[in-house]
Write an enzyme that holds these catalytic residues in place. Structure first.
Site, PDB file in Angstrom:
ATOM      1  N   THR A   1       0.786  -0.999   0.159  1.00  0.00           N
ATOM      2  CA  THR A   1      -0.012  -0.065   0.001  1.00  0.00           C
ATOM      3  C   THR A   1       1.078   1.241  -0.094  1.00  0.00           C
ATOM      4  OG1 THR A   1      -0.487   0.077   1.757  1.00  0.00           O
ATOM      5  CG2 THR A   1      -1.905  -1.161   1.208  1.00  0.00           C
ATOM      6  N   ASP A   2       0.412   2.113  -0.270  1.00  0.00           N
ATOM      7  CA  ASP A   2       0.526   4.175  -0.072  1.00  0.00           C
ATOM      8  C   ASP A   2       0.527   4.364   0.911  1.00  0.00           C
ATOM      9  OD1 ASP A   2      -1.241   4.798  -0.455  1.00  0.00           O
ATOM     10  OD2 ASP A   2      -1.344   5.833  -2.116  1.00  0.00           O
ATOM     11  N   ALA A   3       0.418   5.647   1.069  1.00  0.00           N
ATOM     12  CA  ALA A   3       0.939   6.209   3.209  1.00  0.00           C
ATOM     13  C   ALA A   3      -0.944   5.986   3.163  1.00  0.00           C
ATOM     14  CB  ALA A   3       1.735   7.107   2.668  1.00  0.00           C
TER      15      ALA A   3
ATOM     16  N   VAL B   1      -3.727   2.706   0.998  1.00  0.00           N
ATOM     17  CA  VAL B   1      -4.396   2.127  -0.920  1.00  0.00           C
ATOM     18  C   VAL B   1      -3.454   1.161  -1.816  1.00  0.00           C
ATOM     19  CG1 VAL B   1      -5.380   2.703  -2.859  1.00  0.00           C
ATOM     20  CG2 VAL B   1      -6.449   3.937  -1.056  1.00  0.00           C
TER      21      VAL B   1
END
Length: 131
Positions: free
Chosen positions: A10-12, A15
């Protein structure tokens, strides 16, 4: 093929990072070929061929989230002389998150050039295209 979304995927914002859908699809294609009786390592060492991505297109339809249980469904859309086209859907239950279309080329490792898909593989893949 089942996929669990881990923190590293995931990103920050929690997601699934867009490029990781391509990784999920790569793993699913490898396992799909294995289930059809063709292990990538044996193809490399015994037949000196590899299947490589020639082109890819994708539609991101809904975000995958941290800890989601996803499923990658892989089907062959078409089969050419030295290539095949996979359509792969990444799903969360019945919800479609990502749809990818991958043109995969069969390459002779020694010549670094496209080569016809071996006859035994072609016969098995033709069965799966019609299935």
């Amino acid at each position: 093929m089942p996929i669990r979304v881990y923190y590293e995927d995931t990103d920050a914002a929690g997601v699934v990072y867009y490029a990781n859908y391509l990784r999920f699809c790569e793993r699913a294609r490898t396992e799909w070929l294995r289930s059809a009786g063709f292990e990538q390592q044996r193809l490399l060492s015994e037949r000196r061929i590899a299947f490589v991505v020639r082109s890819v297109g994708g539609d991101y339809l809904s975000p995958g989230l941290l800890d989601d249980a996803l499923h990658v469904a892989s089907t062959i859309e078409s089969l050419g002389g030295a290539s095949l086209v996979f359509v792969q859907n990444v799903m969360r239950g019945p919800e479609l998150l990502f749809r990818g279309r991958f043109v995969i080329a069969c390459v002779n490792l020694d010549k670094k050039r496209p080569t016809p898909i071996p006859a035994d593989m072609r016969a098995k893949l033709e069965e799966l295209v019609q299935a």
